[in-house]
Design an enzyme around this catalytic site. Sequence first.
Site, PDB file in Angstrom:
ATOM      1  N   ASP A  70      19.994 -37.394  91.118  1.00 46.90           N
ATOM      2  CA  ASP A  70      21.274 -37.392  90.016  1.00 46.90           C
ATOM      3  C   ASP A  70      22.042 -38.334  90.739  1.00 46.90           C
ATOM      4  O   ASP A  70      22.481 -39.093  92.112  1.00 46.90           O
ATOM      5  CB  ASP A  70      21.833 -35.761  90.761  1.00 46.90           C
ATOM      6  CG  ASP A  70      21.438 -34.789  91.146  1.00 46.90           C
ATOM      7  OD1 ASP A  70      21.439 -34.211  90.091  1.00 46.90           O
ATOM      8  OD2 ASP A  70      20.268 -34.465  91.840  1.00 46.90           O
ATOM      9  N   ARG A  78      23.595 -40.811  94.413  1.00 48.61           N
ATOM     10  CA  ARG A  78      22.594 -40.617  95.633  1.00 48.61           C
ATOM     11  C   ARG A  78      22.157 -41.907  96.075  1.00 48.61           C
ATOM     12  O   ARG A  78      22.114 -42.054  96.631  1.00 48.61           O
ATOM     13  CB  ARG A  78      21.352 -39.459  95.124  1.00 48.61           C
ATOM     14  CG  ARG A  78      21.099 -38.015  94.171  1.00 48.61           C
ATOM     15  CD  ARG A  78      21.649 -37.667  95.662  1.00 48.61           C
ATOM     16  NE  ARG A  78      22.171 -35.437  95.386  1.00 48.61           N
ATOM     17  CZ  ARG A  78      23.663 -35.906  95.194  1.00 48.61           C
ATOM     18  NH1 ARG A  78      24.571 -36.164  94.724  1.00 48.61           N
ATOM     19  NH2 ARG A  78      23.879 -33.871  94.383  1.00 48.61           N
ATOM     20  N   ARG A 140      33.597 -33.431  87.723  1.00 47.50           N
ATOM     21  CA  ARG A 140      32.404 -34.410  87.326  1.00 47.50           C
ATOM     22  C   ARG A 140      31.680 -33.988  85.544  1.00 47.50           C
ATOM     23  O   ARG A 140      31.268 -34.321  84.598  1.00 47.50           O
ATOM     24  CB  ARG A 140      31.125 -33.758  87.510  1.00 47.50           C
ATOM     25  CG  ARG A 140      30.612 -33.264  88.977  1.00 47.50           C
ATOM     26  CD  ARG A 140      30.282 -32.305  89.294  1.00 47.50           C
ATOM     27  NE  ARG A 140      28.660 -32.475  88.929  1.00 47.50           N
ATOM     28  CZ  ARG A 140      27.854 -31.610  89.305  1.00 47.50           C
ATOM     29  NH1 ARG A 140      28.373 -31.026  90.202  1.00 47.50           N
ATOM     30  NH2 ARG A 140      26.053 -32.126  89.078  1.00 47.50           N
ATOM     31  N   LYS A 170      22.936 -32.315  80.816  1.00 51.91           N
ATOM     32  CA  LYS A 170      22.713 -31.147  81.803  1.00 51.91           C
ATOM     33  C   LYS A 170      24.814 -30.499  81.837  1.00 51.91           C
ATOM     34  O   LYS A 170      25.129 -30.735  81.229  1.00 51.91           O
ATOM     35  CB  LYS A 170      22.530 -30.991  83.505  1.00 51.91           C
ATOM     36  CG  LYS A 170      23.204 -32.192  84.001  1.00 51.91           C
ATOM     37  CD  LYS A 170      22.832 -32.342  85.510  1.00 51.91           C
ATOM     38  CE  LYS A 170      23.598 -32.879  86.124  1.00 51.91           C
ATOM     39  NZ  LYS A 170      22.839 -33.997  87.930  1.00 51.91           N
ATOM     40  N   HIS A 171      24.591 -29.208  82.424  1.00 50.54           N
ATOM     41  CA  HIS A 171      23.462 -28.160  82.340  1.00 50.54           C
ATOM     42  C   HIS A 171      23.722 -27.031  81.149  1.00 50.54           C
ATOM     43  O   HIS A 171      24.680 -26.604  81.094  1.00 50.54           O
ATOM     44  CB  HIS A 171      24.153 -27.731  83.745  1.00 50.54           C
ATOM     45  CG  HIS A 171      23.896 -28.563  84.865  1.00 50.54           C
ATOM     46  ND1 HIS A 171      25.285 -29.128  85.164  1.00 50.54           N
ATOM     47  CD2 HIS A 171      22.856 -28.404  85.962  1.00 50.54           C
ATOM     48  CE1 HIS A 171      25.029 -29.715  86.391  1.00 50.54           C
ATOM     49  NE2 HIS A 171      24.187 -30.172  86.616  1.00 50.54           N
ATOM     50  N   HIS A 183      24.809 -21.966  92.494  1.00 50.02           N
ATOM     51  CA  HIS A 183      24.106 -22.800  93.667  1.00 50.02           C
ATOM     52  C   HIS A 183      24.412 -20.946  94.463  1.00 50.02           C
ATOM     53  O   HIS A 183      23.264 -20.747  95.475  1.00 50.02           O
ATOM     54  CB  HIS A 183      24.642 -23.921  94.806  1.00 50.02           C
ATOM     55  CG  HIS A 183      24.177 -25.175  94.532  1.00 50.02           C
ATOM     56  ND1 HIS A 183      25.119 -25.867  93.071  1.00 50.02           N
ATOM     57  CD2 HIS A 183      23.192 -25.949  93.965  1.00 50.02           C
ATOM     58  CE1 HIS A 183      24.413 -26.419  92.792  1.00 50.02           C
ATOM     59  NE2 HIS A 183      23.456 -26.899  94.237  1.00 50.02           N
ATOM     60  N   ASP A 254      17.078 -26.779  86.415  1.00 45.49           N
ATOM     61  CA  ASP A 254      18.136 -26.808  87.660  1.00 45.49           C
ATOM     62  C   ASP A 254      17.204 -26.349  88.500  1.00 45.49           C
ATOM     63  O   ASP A 254      16.225 -25.797  88.690  1.00 45.49           O
ATOM     64  CB  ASP A 254      19.668 -25.965  87.080  1.00 45.49           C
ATOM     65  CG  ASP A 254      20.553 -26.499  88.237  1.00 45.49           C
ATOM     66  OD1 ASP A 254      20.281 -27.866  88.825  1.00 45.49           O
ATOM     67  OD2 ASP A 254      21.641 -26.409  87.968  1.00 45.49           O
TER      68      ASP A 254
END
Length: 491
Positions: A70, A78, A140, A170-171, A183, A254
């Site tokens: 990501d 990352r 984001r 995404k998503h 999550h 995901d």
Amino acid sequence: MDRLSTLVNSCLLPAYGGAAPTDWLRRELDDGLAGIVLFGANLGLLDGRVREVVTEPLRAHRPDLIVALDEEGGDITRVEYHRGSNYPGNLALGVVDDPALTSQVAGAIAADLIDAGVSLNLAPSVEVCPGYDMPVFGARSFSSDPARVAAHTRAFVEGLQRHGVAATAKHFPGLGATRVDSHFELPVVDTPASEFRSRDLYPFTAAVEAGVQAVMTGHVVVGAIDDTPATFSPRFVTDLLRGELGFDGVVISDSLDMRSAQAGLGFGGAAVRAWLAGVDLMIIGPQDGEGICAEIRDSARRAVAEGVLPLSRLEEAAERVARLRKWTSSPARPTGDLGGIGLAAARRAVEVRGTLPAPSARFVVELRPEPNISCGTVPWGLAEPMARLGALAGALTVAPGTAAADLDLPAGVPLAVVVRAETADAWQTGVLTALLAGRPDAVLVDMGFRDLPAPAGTVVLKTFGAGLVNAMAAAELLSGRRAAGAPRDRW
């Protein structure tokens, strides 16, 4: 390994434990494994040495493997997990609202990914975030305006992919209007079908029209369309994404380790459900994937034997993934110097509310809430950028739960108070209120999505993101000094 197991492997993107890839991963690559996903658990140990430790050894073993991570910029990085991002992130780019700039930033990100040996970027997030009461995606998201999100989605996809790095919208079909993190819980979008289509679906349409190579599903229920989570819904993946939107690239799940994905069926059951819905490539999650890959192969074998999962569905998925591997096999690094584009974009995004005081060295107080699971433990804040510009008079990091009365602040030294909030944070708000009441001369540097309350007259620098360049842009304004180059070249 038999053909069925090789087919399943070719539709899996696991992670591994530690810094360097392990022997089981090389064995699985020999048996058709599609590639790997790198998570913070790996990158926190690599200190930026992704190519040397990970991708060069693996590509020497299997040149066409997919290496994914990501890299959204801003809060979600990352490749730069060890220092913070040199790109300002979606919200800041949306505030500037210059799609050509967004395309340039995406091109610079592509250069970094090519240098690191990464072929698939699990970005951009194309969620429309309607407002502060739906803060899961916050910084984001490019904007609350679907048209603006669509324009920047197109620009990001085209800017990244013109250099041979695959983008991932995404998503699908959109998590921006959710109030819980997938999550931990299964989010629900409770809006009429017409609003969902005109708001949430619009940017995905733009991504498909821009030729995006991959779309990632979200574990989310949109009740107006289907009461099954999108990752496991043929109505969403096959009928809507493939049929109505005309997408023929790779559909990626995901992470299957999320509570919202497994529904008591484990990794294997979740993967079979997703394949049946039309998903091609499974992201397993940040755990070491050796045992999980074996579990998924066993579940697929049973499902095929029982007539639940057609072999043709796995063959179709494997063929799409093979096309993606081929598409990403010859990246073309951008020409020219793009090293400073992220800082230039961050400078354009900073909003000054009030009259900024004369430049000076400042004592930096950072109120640090618990990190978001998606962001991880990426360094952020103002102290180091101020120090690099020679304008740090001292710093204090304030942990959650600390009372304002316990802060030891120097008298007679100008303050900069740093906050970052996606949601209303009672601790952070309370400490900030007390601190600013006692030090009305302080400048508030707000690096989050949600505006935290400040007394009338408080000077606020709003950066619209917490990437390294967001902080550097604020530090330049406070210090009156300019960075000599891209922050990564100076750190």
